[in-house]
Design a protein around this motif. Structure first.
Motif, PDB file in Angstrom:
ATOM      1  N   HIS A   1      14.412-131.917  40.770  1.00 42.63           N
ATOM      2  CA  HIS A   1      14.886-131.508  42.085  1.00 42.63           C
ATOM      3  C   HIS A   1      13.829-130.663  42.778  1.00 42.63           C
ATOM      4  O   HIS A   1      13.055-129.961  42.129  1.00 42.63           O
ATOM      5  N   VAL A   2      13.793-130.743  44.087  1.00 40.73           N
ATOM      6  CA  VAL A   2      12.906-129.908  44.882  1.00 40.73           C
ATOM      7  C   VAL A   2      13.678-129.500  46.133  1.00 40.73           C
ATOM      8  O   VAL A   2      14.460-130.291  46.671  1.00 40.73           O
ATOM      9  N   ALA A   3      13.488-128.253  46.565  1.00 42.76           N
ATOM     10  CA  ALA A   3      14.232-127.760  47.726  1.00 42.76           C
ATOM     11  C   ALA A   3      13.388-126.743  48.475  1.00 42.76           C
ATOM     12  O   ALA A   3      12.418-126.188  47.940  1.00 42.76           O
ATOM     13  N   SER A   4      13.766-126.513  49.729  1.00 42.97           N
ATOM     14  CA  SER A   4      13.069-125.519  50.547  1.00 42.97           C
ATOM     15  C   SER A   4      13.280-124.126  49.982  1.00 42.97           C
ATOM     16  O   SER A   4      14.236-123.863  49.239  1.00 42.97           O
ATOM     17  N   GLU A   5      12.394-123.226  50.358  1.00 36.26           N
ATOM     18  CA  GLU A   5      12.420-121.870  49.824  1.00 36.26           C
ATOM     19  C   GLU A   5      13.767-121.201  50.089  1.00 36.26           C
ATOM     20  O   GLU A   5      14.248-121.163  51.212  1.00 36.26           O
ATOM     21  N   GLY A   6      14.372-120.677  49.007  1.00 36.16           N
ATOM     22  CA  GLY A   6      15.625-119.937  49.132  1.00 36.16           C
ATOM     23  C   GLY A   6      16.862-120.797  49.283  1.00 36.16           C
ATOM     24  O   GLY A   6      17.964-120.252  49.442  1.00 36.16           O
ATOM     25  N   PHE A   7      16.732-122.134  49.265  1.00 30.87           N
ATOM     26  CA  PHE A   7      17.895-123.000  49.454  1.00 30.87           C
ATOM     27  C   PHE A   7      19.007-122.608  48.478  1.00 30.87           C
ATOM     28  O   PHE A   7      18.752-122.324  47.327  1.00 30.87           O
ATOM     29  N   PRO A   8      20.289-122.566  48.934  1.00 29.61           N
ATOM     30  CA  PRO A   8      20.815-123.021  50.220  1.00 29.61           C
ATOM     31  C   PRO A   8      20.854-121.970  51.327  1.00 29.61           C
ATOM     32  O   PRO A   8      21.462-122.200  52.359  1.00 29.61           O
ATOM     33  N   ALA A   9      20.199-120.825  51.123  1.00 27.32           N
ATOM     34  CA  ALA A   9      20.093-119.858  52.216  1.00 27.32           C
ATOM     35  C   ALA A   9      19.143-120.412  53.276  1.00 27.32           C
ATOM     36  O   ALA A   9      18.316-121.282  52.992  1.00 27.32           O
ATOM     37  N   PRO A  10      19.231-119.936  54.519  1.00 21.28           N
ATOM     38  CA  PRO A  10      18.305-120.410  55.562  1.00 21.28           C
ATOM     39  C   PRO A  10      16.855-120.193  55.151  1.00 21.28           C
ATOM     40  O   PRO A  10      16.501-119.156  54.575  1.00 21.28           O
ATOM     41  N   TYR A  11      16.011-121.158  55.431  1.00 29.53           N
ATOM     42  CA  TYR A  11      14.612-121.045  55.075  1.00 29.53           C
ATOM     43  C   TYR A  11      13.930-120.004  55.983  1.00 29.53           C
ATOM     44  O   TYR A  11      14.315-119.816  57.131  1.00 29.53           O
ATOM     45  N   PRO A  12      12.918-119.316  55.479  1.00 27.50           N
ATOM     46  CA  PRO A  12      12.270-118.260  56.269  1.00 27.50           C
ATOM     47  C   PRO A  12      11.397-118.849  57.383  1.00 27.50           C
ATOM     48  O   PRO A  12      10.886-119.955  57.268  1.00 27.50           O
ATOM     49  N   PRO A  13      11.188-118.094  58.468  1.00 25.29           N
ATOM     50  CA  PRO A  13      10.322-118.563  59.558  1.00 25.29           C
ATOM     51  C   PRO A  13       8.853-118.384  59.216  1.00 25.29           C
ATOM     52  O   PRO A  13       8.481-117.691  58.258  1.00 25.29           O
ATOM     53  N   ASN A  14       8.010-119.025  60.039  1.00 23.77           N
ATOM     54  CA  ASN A  14       6.555-118.865  59.935  1.00 23.77           C
ATOM     55  C   ASN A  14       6.041-119.117  58.515  1.00 23.77           C
ATOM     56  O   ASN A  14       5.256-118.339  57.968  1.00 23.77           O
ATOM     57  N   LYS A  15       6.478-120.193  57.916  1.00 27.71           N
ATOM     58  CA  LYS A  15       6.027-120.533  56.566  1.00 27.71           C
ATOM     59  C   LYS A  15       5.555-121.976  56.524  1.00 27.71           C
ATOM     60  O   LYS A  15       6.025-122.824  57.277  1.00 27.71           O
ATOM     61  N   LYS A  16       4.635-122.234  55.613  1.00 31.99           N
ATOM     62  CA  LYS A  16       4.138-123.576  55.344  1.00 31.99           C
ATOM     63  C   LYS A  16       4.120-123.755  53.834  1.00 31.99           C
ATOM     64  O   LYS A  16       3.371-123.073  53.128  1.00 31.99           O
ATOM     65  N   CYS A  17       4.971-124.628  53.336  1.00 30.73           N
ATOM     66  CA  CYS A  17       5.139-124.811  51.898  1.00 30.73           C
ATOM     67  C   CYS A  17       4.860-126.261  51.530  1.00 30.73           C
ATOM     68  O   CYS A  17       5.247-127.181  52.266  1.00 30.73           O
ATOM     69  N   SER A  18       4.207-126.481  50.401  1.00 27.18           N
ATOM     70  CA  SER A  18       3.920-127.844  49.973  1.00 27.18           C
ATOM     71  C   SER A  18       4.211-127.999  48.489  1.00 27.18           C
ATOM     72  O   SER A  18       3.992-127.079  47.693  1.00 27.18           O
ATOM     73  N   TRP A  19       4.721-129.162  48.131  1.00 24.27           N
ATOM     74  CA  TRP A  19       5.054-129.506  46.756  1.00 24.27           C
ATOM     75  C   TRP A  19       4.366-130.817  46.404  1.00 24.27           C
ATOM     76  O   TRP A  19       4.371-131.767  47.204  1.00 24.27           O
TER      77      TRP A  19
END
Length: 464
Positions: free
Chosen positions: A77-95
């Motif tokens: 599984h892969v998910a956005s940062e902090g999921f299921p909480a709202p993802y933070p602004p001004n971020k760039k994430c890569s997997w």
């Protein structure tokens, strides 16, 4: 084409609650998720494969999803940062996802809640068929409408999520598995084309539908003082209002750069001639894991450039400042809609009219079928079904794809009749000129039960 894989075309759920069970004797934590109001996702995160690199579990009652990481496994599984909480602004994430050699990555986005925009200019999730953003782009997504299952050509995939300063949601959650690559016969597509004219076509054309789960890229190259003109002679891909499932995308240049995209096409209407700005053009075809169609054949011609470029490109304004202290330039946002206007015909309560027998006699077609795909179409939906039984064929177009018989239906209102993907129904009604079944709000639609088969079979033998 699309829907069966990954549940594309459905709105993601919004209310999530997480629970983790105590660790087992083997030391692996099995996580269970309670999804308020959305039972089919209850088993989504039974994390039988352990949480992979970049997806850690803290001491609290909620898995911790980090910003980016390397994931190497047969499934996970892969998910956005902090999921299921709202993802933070001004971020760039890569997997980067890596499965065993000789396999392909099959990625199914199960939840998507990213700031919506028609062109996904602000917050978005991009998926690439390789280990970096330099690989072919499989799709760029935002809003809450999920795509079908995405399939790479090799054993790696790259996910890039970018968020700006404002407007966010819960992000995304995806499952990846290692799949078998297409057979050698269907894998042979794409390539570098340097002749002054030629043709490109989907695998299996024209003998049978194109295979599922493939990506083909044709890179057409001419000399510096020339440009390329592409014309589709025959065109037939799985239809969708947003071309999320099976589609062909044409780019200026050699890379799948969204800013240089000339067009993205699907359905049964061939686009007009497409002209490159420079001396290179990239044509990329993607099919998901279900509902294939006939495919396409196209011709390209290299033309001499006379008096400049045939179609100048419109420069794209930057969305990020180059240095600190420089004001950030952001495109003006249109007001966010408060909902799609509901046509007068769709405002009444759902109510079917007449009896089974009276509707049987008055209908042009009567079938029992399983819903494979629901795609937006104006105020209504376009529905693809797998036919179980045909009691009256009428003018309804049915086509054989593999072991299934497929048909298309058109709902004039999204809510009525209320069809759900994966469910089985008895359906009947009129047929339009394209051979699609028409289902207005008053259609006589029943949830299919085995005893209905005997009743409908008897009605076929009676005289109306």
């Amino acid at each position: 084409g699309g829907g069966g894989g990954g549940g594309g075309g459905e709105e993601s759920d919004r209310d999530w609650t997480w629970r983790l069970t105590p660790p087992t004797d083997t030391g692996r934590a099995a996580a269970a998720m309670v999804v308020a109001g959305f039972v089919p996702l209850l088993l989504l995160l039974l994390l039988n494969p352990p949480l992979n690199n970049g997806q850690a579990v803290g001491n609290s009652s909620r898995p911790i999803f980090l910003c980016g990481g390397e994931l190497t496994a047969e499934q996970g599984h892969v998910a956005s940062e902090g999921f299921p909480a709202p993802y933070p602004p001004n971020k760039k994430c890569s997997w980067t996802i890596r499965v065993p050699e000789g396999r392909v990555v099959m990625l199914s986005i199960r939840h998507l809640d990213v700031e919506p925009d028609v062109s996904c200019r602000y917050d978005h999730v991009s998926v690439f068929a390789g280990q970096s953003p330099a690989a072919p782009l499989l799709g760029r997504y935002c809003g809450t409408i999920r795509p079908g299952t995405l399939v790479t050509t090799g054993n790696t995939a790259h996910i890039l999520m970018e968020a700006d300063a404002d407007g966010n949601g819960r992000g995304f959650l995806a499952i990846f598995t290692a799949g078998q690559p297409p057979s050698t016969a269907t894998q042979f597509c794409g390539g570098r084309l340097v002749k002054p004219q030629g043709s490109i076509k989907t695998p299996n054309w024209p003998d049978k539908p194109y295979p599922t789960g493939i990506t083909c890229s044709w890179h057409i190259v001419s000399r510096p003082h020339e440009y390329i003109e592409l014309t589709f002679d025959k065109f037939g891909l799985e239809a969708d209002a947003y071309c999320r499932y099976d589609h062909v995308t044409v780019f200026n240049g050699a890379a799948s750069d969204r800013t240089r995209q000339l067009g993205k096409y699907c359905g049964e209407t061939a686009p007009g001639p497409i002209v490159s700005q420079g001396n290179e053009m990239l044509v990329q075809f993607v099919s998901d894991l279900s509902v294939p169609a006939d495919g396409f054949v196209a011709r390209y011609h290299v033309r001499p450039r006379v008096g400049g470029a045939p179609h100048p490109l419109v420069p794209v304004a930057p969305t990020r400042a180059a240095g600190r202290g420089v004001p950030r330039v952001v495109p003006t946002r249109a007001p966010r809609p408060r909902g799609r206007p509901v046509p007068p015909r769709c405002r009444n309560k759902c109510r079917r009219e007449g009896s089974l027998q009276s509707n049987f006699c008055s209908s042009n077609f009567v079938i029992s079928a399983r819903v494979l795909r629901l795609a937006p179409q104006g105020a209504g939906l376009q529905v693809t079904v797998a036919v179980l039984h045909t009691y009256k064929a009428g003018a309804l177009t049915q086509r054989q794809v593999g072991t299934e018989t497929l048909a298309r239906l058109s709902l004039t209102c999204r809510r009525c009749p209320n069809l759900r993907k994966g469910s089985r129904y008895t359906l009947m009604g009129a047929v339009d000129r394209q051979g699609r079944g028409l289902l207005p709000p008053t259609s006589f639609v029943l949830v299919y039960k085995e005893q209905q088969h005997a009743v409908l079979t008897k009605l076929t033998k009676r005289r109306c």
